[in-house]
Each structure stands twice: as C-alpha cells, then as structure tokens.
Write an enzyme that holds these catalytic residues in place. Structure first.
Site, PDB file in Angstrom:
ATOM      1  N   ASP A 263      38.075  46.066  35.945  1.00 38.36           N
ATOM      2  CA  ASP A 263      36.986  46.915  35.451  1.00 38.36           C
ATOM      3  C   ASP A 263      36.750  46.681  33.957  1.00 38.36           C
ATOM      4  OD1 ASP A 263      35.750  49.417  34.280  1.00 38.36           O
ATOM      5  OD2 ASP A 263      35.743  49.991  36.395  1.00 38.36           O
TER       6      ASP A 263
ATOM      7  N   SER B 216      30.853  48.256  35.408  1.00 39.30           N
ATOM      8  CA  SER B 216      31.327  49.027  36.559  1.00 39.30           C
ATOM      9  C   SER B 216      30.145  49.643  37.326  1.00 39.30           C
ATOM     10  CB  SER B 216      32.333  50.080  36.090  1.00 39.30           C
ATOM     11  OG  SER B 216      33.089  50.583  37.164  1.00 39.30           O
TER      12      SER B 216
END
Length: 308
Positions: free
Chosen positions: A192, A47
């Site tokens: 994610d 991320s």
C-alpha cells in the site's frame, strides 16, 4: 491568466483511506455537476484513491454508484485460501533458517505472511473497471505503491500498462501491510502506497500523491484529503493547488473509518464530499464563468482558505 473555463486543465489527487474513499465519490459527483470532469487531464491516487481513479476516469456516474453500492465486509475481508496449518508450517521453516547473529525482524517480516486475500478487491476491479475505456480516456492515470525493497513510493503511470499489469499495480497500491501480502512486480515487492509499516526504516510513504502532477502544466490541482494528518509538499508547484478537506470527521477514532463498510456511513460520507466540494468550488466556477482572471481567482482562494 485569462482562460475560458472549458480550456482550464485540472489535476485530481485522491488520497488513500479505505472506506473513507466514499468522500471522494461525493467530490466526483460535485465535479460532474459543475461540469468539470472533462477538464481533468490527470488523476493520481493511492490505495482506494487509485481504485477511485479507475472509476472516475471512465466518467460513468452509474458505474460509480453501483460499484460503491456493492461494498460489504464479506466482499473484501476474505481469508487466504491457504490453510492455517500450511501457513504456520511455512513460518516455522522460515524461523528454522534464521541466522541467529542477525535481527529476526530483518528475516521474518509479518507482511510476508499475510492475513487476508486480495481476491475480493481484484474481483471488484474486474467487475467495474473497463480497462479499454480507461486507457482510451483523455486522462492520464497514476497509482502509488510503496517499493518495499528500495524503500520509496513509486508512481505507476497506468495508461501505458496492459490490462494485467494495470490491475496488478492498482492491487499493489491497496496491499495494506500485515493484512495483505506484498505483491511482486518484476521481482520487486510492493505494498500500500500510503500506510507506514513499523518495519519500514524510512518514513516516506505517500498517501496524498501530488508528486506526479509535477510532470504536467496544469491550471488547477484539486487535492482531496480524507483526514487532516497528511500534509502535502507544495515545493516546486505554482500557486494553483486547491485542497478539499472533510468539514466533519470521517471516522470516530483514527484508523476505524477505513474499515467501516456500512451503507449508512458510506452514503453519509458521499454526501459530505459532495457538499464540501460544491461549497468550495461553485464560487470559483461562477467567477470564472463571469470572465474573472484565473490567477486572481486562485489568489483570492488562497488568501481566504490557506492555513499553515
């Protein structure tokens, strides 16, 4: 192991955590000051850690400063361009097609709807990440995304990607469930890499992506944490991992810090990352410069700092 400091090879692991990633910027500044950035041979991030990996691999402090200085809510929290009516219509069509004999949640997934657009994140990467410079650096670079269809984290080696693929895989690593739609890569959905959605049947996301380091013979692996919640599995690794934890909380309440895109908070977390990294790494560097054996230095570090 007797090894001169310039020849020591380092791996850098960067956690996910949204705006808390400013702490990683402070760690980078410390590594730059200690002249260790050139020693980094591989960077693995999830991320915001993947985005920071792009920036750090270019090794340009000015770009790091300007890019993080440009952060604001309006840049990242952009609504989907699609109208609410159209989106609602699509959802109703999905509901009409449901087989009532099976679980609704298996067929209507919230992350397929998506609340926000990743356009702001894409524009940030387009503006500040020089893909040619990144690919020509001497650092291998990994981004971790969660493979929704196969229910496992996946580690993309970005050096072998073209520009479009590289940016897409970093965006996939940042596709927070429920906020952003999953991204499709070769027909597979990704989200994610570090956030566990309640809809996932397995608890196996990887917010601190140490795993790619197994492919390298590294002298030191620096792991930068953004919280104390995520533990790493050190099985199969040599006794050469140094973990950097925030000495002060990066958020008042759990989950808030990731979205606190305020200039004063970002600056405070950058300074904290710098201070923590200097405090931890400067004594090790001094010992190595004095000709101390690397294994002895690492053994001393672990005896002093390792906690269950």
């Amino acid at each position: 192991m007797q090894k001169d400091l310039p020849n020591i090879e380092i791996g850098l692991v960067l956690s996910g955590g949204g705006a808390k990633g400013a702490y990683e910027v402070g760690v980078y500044k410390a590594l730059k000051e200690l002249e260790l950035v050139e020693n980094i041979k591989v960077i693995s991030g999830t991320s915001i850690g993947a985005i920071n990996g792009l920036l750090f691999s270019m090794d340009d402090p000015k770009i790091v400063d300007v890019s993080w200085g440009s952060l604001n809510y309006s840049r990242f929290l952009i609504r989907q361009e699609e109208s609410r009516e159209r989106k609602t219509g699509k959802l109703l069509e999905k509901i009409k097609s449901i087989n009532i004999e099976t679980n609704i949640l298996e067929q209507v997934r919230l992350y397929d709807i998506g609340l926000l657009s990743q356009r702001g994140i894409k524009e940030f990467i387009d503006e500040y990440a020089d893909v040619n410079l990144i690919k020509s650096s001497n650092k291998d670079l990994y981004a971790t995304a969660y493979n929704i269809d196969e229910e496992k984290p996946e580690y993309f080696r970005l050096n072998e990607c073209n520009e479009e693929e590289l940016k897409l895989k970093v965006l996939a690593s940042c596709a927070i469930p429920h906020l952003f739609k999953p991204l499709s890569i070769n027909g597979i959905r990704y989200a994610d890499g570090g956030i566990q959605s309640p809809l996932y049947s397995k608890i196996n996301v990887d917010n601190v992506p140490l795993y790619p380091m197994k492919n390298y013979d590294l002298d030191i692996i620096l792991v930068v944490h953004l919280s104390y919640k995520n533990k790493i599995n050190k099985e199969g690794f040599k006794n050469n991992i140094i973990e950097i934890y925030p000495s002060e909380p990066l958020e008042i309440l759990s989950g808030i810090g990731a979205l606190r895109i305020k200039k004063e908070v970002i600056e405070r977390n950058i300074q904290l990352g710098y201070k923590d990294a200097i405090f931890l790494l400067a004594p090790l560097v001094i010992k190595l410069l004095k000709g101390k054996d690397l294994d002895e230095v690492l053994k001393s570090y672990n005896e002093k700092n390792f906690k269950e």
